[in-house]
Design an enzyme around this catalytic site. Structure first.
Site, mmCIF file in Angstrom:
data_model
loop_
_atom_site.group_PDB
_atom_site.id
_atom_site.type_symbol
_atom_site.label_atom_id
_atom_site.label_comp_id
_atom_site.label_asym_id
_atom_site.label_seq_id
_atom_site.Cartn_x
_atom_site.Cartn_y
_atom_site.Cartn_z
ATOM 1 N N GLU A 54 -44.087 1.188 81.344
ATOM 2 C CA GLU A 54 -44.343 -0.131 81.944
ATOM 3 C C GLU A 54 -45.827 -0.487 81.869
ATOM 4 O O GLU A 54 -46.198 -1.614 81.532
ATOM 5 C CB GLU A 54 -43.913 -0.135 83.420
ATOM 6 C CG GLU A 54 -42.444 0.160 83.667
ATOM 7 C CD GLU A 54 -42.136 1.655 83.811
ATOM 8 O OE1 GLU A 54 -42.754 2.473 83.096
ATOM 9 O OE2 GLU A 54 -41.269 1.994 84.622
ATOM 10 N N ASP A 205 -34.813 37.733 59.410
ATOM 11 C CA ASP A 205 -35.259 36.547 58.653
ATOM 12 C C ASP A 205 -36.754 36.249 58.782
ATOM 13 O O ASP A 205 -37.266 35.399 58.066
ATOM 14 C CB ASP A 205 -34.501 35.291 59.126
ATOM 15 C CG ASP A 205 -32.993 35.425 58.976
ATOM 16 O OD1 ASP A 205 -32.570 36.335 58.242
ATOM 17 O OD2 ASP A 205 -32.263 34.647 59.600
#
Ligand code: AOF
Ligand code: ZN
Length: 354
Positions: A54, A205
């Site tokens: 706002e 990984d």
């Protein structure tokens, strides 16, 4: 409310989305100021702790030389009434002399929850609530869950073969899905504050677990490492890429092993882990480790299941811990969407009601 109102609110929702990833654990909020049918100011919540949507819209209008007195504000979330890191927006809207405020949804944050709306109405502003509420709720699913429960929104992401495996028997999984699907995963990382995997994924990984899109903040990386295997590997001289950026948090039975390596907590139960992450201010976690997905299944708020065009025949299954014996006893997901991403498919779903 008119179709014009709807158009302005849609724009406010679009603006809100620009804060994605940057405002957590705050909500994404957008605001549009309209006077005499013309847009005079645009704003959104850009960064956590910084100005609210706002105020940004009011400042935008003023910068362009407009007077906001008598204008209408369209805002995707109820303007706040409390002092947090920022002053109350409802007071500012009253001071600036707005005539009308259209709000998509009430702020579920307990200190606000309707008080901002009430304050503005008492000051004589015409306040309408509920325009595009469903869209606004969808936009801030993460915020709504976190602010009302104190625990993060949990998403489970998996990359599966068409026959339902997340890795071969010996743990090989690179790659099941193609590039487009993996790019989508980057977008999911942007939306969530934290990414979580188990130590098995880290050891197999060596993932970075970061967000490599432009305009993407650093991720909190959460690793479940019950026996401290990652710490031991580091002590044996291995290097892990996940330490290259962002905060790294381990949950382990052996926190002492992590001294001088990373933040570690002696918690291993999924429910307690989530509560701790909530206490640490983390509003959302993307679970990417296939092997830990089953442990967190009961806490999942959303599923992102990527299917790549491969068949493994045998290998690691993601939800083996379920052990469903009768088809009618199986959990049923509520499918949200199906999207083709190159040769892969993404199924998004919610936990079913029954
Ligand atoms: C608004 N407009 O753009 C946002 C709101 O610590 P603070 O002051 O930033 O307050 C954060 C709380 O304010 C947040 O939990 C939510 O209730 C509300 N966020 N409110 O009027 C905004 N981001
Ligand atoms: Zn505010």
């Amino acid at each position: 409310m008119s179709t014009e109102d709807e158009r302005f609110m849609r724009l406010a929702l679009e603006l809100a989305r620009k804060g994605e990833g940057w405002v957590n654990p705050n909500p994404m909020v957008g605001a549009v100021i309209v006077k005499n049918g013309k847009i005079i100011g645009l704003g959104w919540h850009q960064r956590f702790g910084e100005k609210h949507a706002e105020v940004n819209a009011i400042e935008d209008a003023k910068r362009k030389g407009h007077d906001v007195r008598g204008a209408t504000m369209y805002v995707t979330l109820e303007p706040c009434s409390h002092w947090g890191k920022q002053p109350p927006c409802a007071d500012r809207i009253i001071e600036e002399g707005f005539k009308r405020v259209v709000v998509a949804m009430e702020d579920p944050n307990p200190p606000v929850a309707g008080r901002g709306i009430e304050k503005m109405r008492k000051a004589g502003i015409e306040v309408e609530v509920g325009l595009l509420e469903e869209e606004a709720r969808k936009l801030n699913k993460i915020f709504i869950k976190y602010i009302t429960t104190g625990t993060p929104f949990v998403s489970i992401k998996l990359a599966l073969t068409l026959d339902g495996f997340i890795a071969t028997e010996n743990g090989s999984s690179q790659w099941i899905t193609g590039e487009k699907a993996r790019l989508k995963v980057q977008e999911l990382r942007r939306r969530h504050m934290a990414v979580m995997v188990g130590s098995g994924t880290v050891l197999a990984d060596n993932p970075r677990l970061n967000c490599r899109l432009d305009n993407c903040p650093e991720k909190v990386k959460v690793i479940l490492d019950r026996s401290g295997r990652v710490a031991e590997a580091i002590k044996a001289g291995r290097r892990f890429r996940l330490f290259e950026d962002g905060r790294v948090i381990f949950f382990t039975e052996r926190p002492e092993l992590f001294e001088g390596i990373a933040e570690a907590y002696p918690i291993t139960e999924p429910e307690k882990i989530l509560r701790k992450l909530g206490e640490l201010g983390i509003d959302s976690v993307l679970i990417e480790g296939g092997r830990i997905a089953c442990e967190f299944l009961a806490f999942a708020d959303k599923f992102y299941l990527f299917y790549g065009p491969k068949l493994f025949g045998n290998g690691i299954k993601p939800f083996e811990c379920l052990k469903v014996e009768t088809a009618s006893d199986a959990p049923v997901l509520e499918i949200e969407s199906l999207e083709r991403l190159g040769e892969s498919f993404l199924v998004t779903a919610y936990p079913g009601g029954g």
